[in-house]
Design an enzyme around this catalytic site. Structure first.
Site, PDB file in Angstrom:
ATOM      1  N   SER A  15       0.809  -1.220   0.000  1.00 66.27           N
ATOM      2  CA  SER A  15       0.000   0.000   0.000  1.00 66.27           C
ATOM      3  C   SER A  15       0.843   1.270   0.000  1.00 66.27           C
ATOM      4  CB  SER A  15      -0.915   0.022   1.230  1.00 66.27           C
ATOM      5  OG  SER A  15      -0.125   0.052   2.413  1.00 66.27           O
ATOM      6  N   HIS A  57      14.639  -4.775   0.601  1.00 62.36           N
ATOM      7  CA  HIS A  57      14.274  -3.682   1.518  1.00 62.36           C
ATOM      8  C   HIS A  57      15.532  -3.018   2.085  1.00 62.36           C
ATOM      9  CE1 HIS A  57       9.918  -3.452   2.128  1.00 62.36           C
ATOM     10  NE2 HIS A  57       9.885  -4.743   1.850  1.00 62.36           N
ATOM     11  N   ASP A  94       9.422  -1.737  11.517  1.00 58.32           N
ATOM     12  CA  ASP A  94       8.805  -2.289  10.308  1.00 58.32           C
ATOM     13  C   ASP A  94       8.971  -3.808  10.343  1.00 58.32           C
ATOM     14  OD1 ASP A  94       7.599  -2.508   7.857  1.00 58.32           O
ATOM     15  OD2 ASP A  94       9.110  -1.377   6.761  1.00 58.32           O
TER      16      ASP A  94
END
EC number: 2.7.1.156
Length: 183
Positions: A15, A57, A94
């Protein structure tokens, strides 16, 4: 972009919620030469595909936020926040979704205790904290008991953290919608 004392960033998979957290870190770092940022990550590479995601990431973060520290804390989030929180350091966690998965096989009571410890750590943090979590309770009720229990537990975690955070943001299609606080 104003960085809140604490912010919970919610959203679905892909998202833009992690990107939002990185943007907050960029704004924090740009605000003062003495500011620092630390990413507390909860993922661990259980399989090849997940290890690839983690590496991607890590590389993306290093490119967008050179000099930001990374702390691996798959389970001990309250301790990681307490250990790394400083007035000049923004902490990004995260994500809570993977943290909950890592708490297995804790029962509902054990998860509630860990959630309370995390909420206390966020509330007592010396510097700003940004928490990233999935909002997975918007769809149909899952068929399996274990999956329903996971969805319920994450919903309770998100509610507990939303209660202590200054700002809560829902991200959809890369766009932030503030649910609590102000931009």
């Amino acid at each position: 972009m104003r960085v809140a004392g604490s912010e919970l960033v919610l959203g679905g998979q892909r998202s833009g919620k992690s990107r939002r957290a990185e943007q907050l870190a960029q704004a924090w770092l740009a605000g003062d030469a003495g500011h620092r940022a630390s990413f507390v990550v909860t993922a661990h590479g259980g399989d090849e595909e997940m290890q690839s995601r983690i590496e991607r990431h890590r590389a993306d973060r290093a490119e967008r936020l050179p000099g930001a520290a990374t702390v691996e804390a798959p389970r001990a989030l309250a301790e990681a926040i307490a250990a790394h929180s400083r007035a000049d350091t923004l902490i990004v966690v995260d994500c809570l979704t993977l943290w909950l998965a890592n708490l297995h096989p804790l029962d509902e009571s054990g998860i509630a205790q860990e959630t309370d410890r995390l909420a206390d750590a966020v509330a007592q943090a010396a510097g700003p904290v940004v928490l990233v979590s999935n909002e997975i309770g918007l769809g149909v009720v899952p068929m399996g008991r274990e999956v329903r229990a996971y969805v319920d537990a994450l919903g309770r975690i998100n509610q507990a953290l939303a209660a202590v955070c200054e700002r809560v943001t829902l991200v959809a299609a890369g766009l932030p919608l503030v649910l609590k606080g102000s931009l």
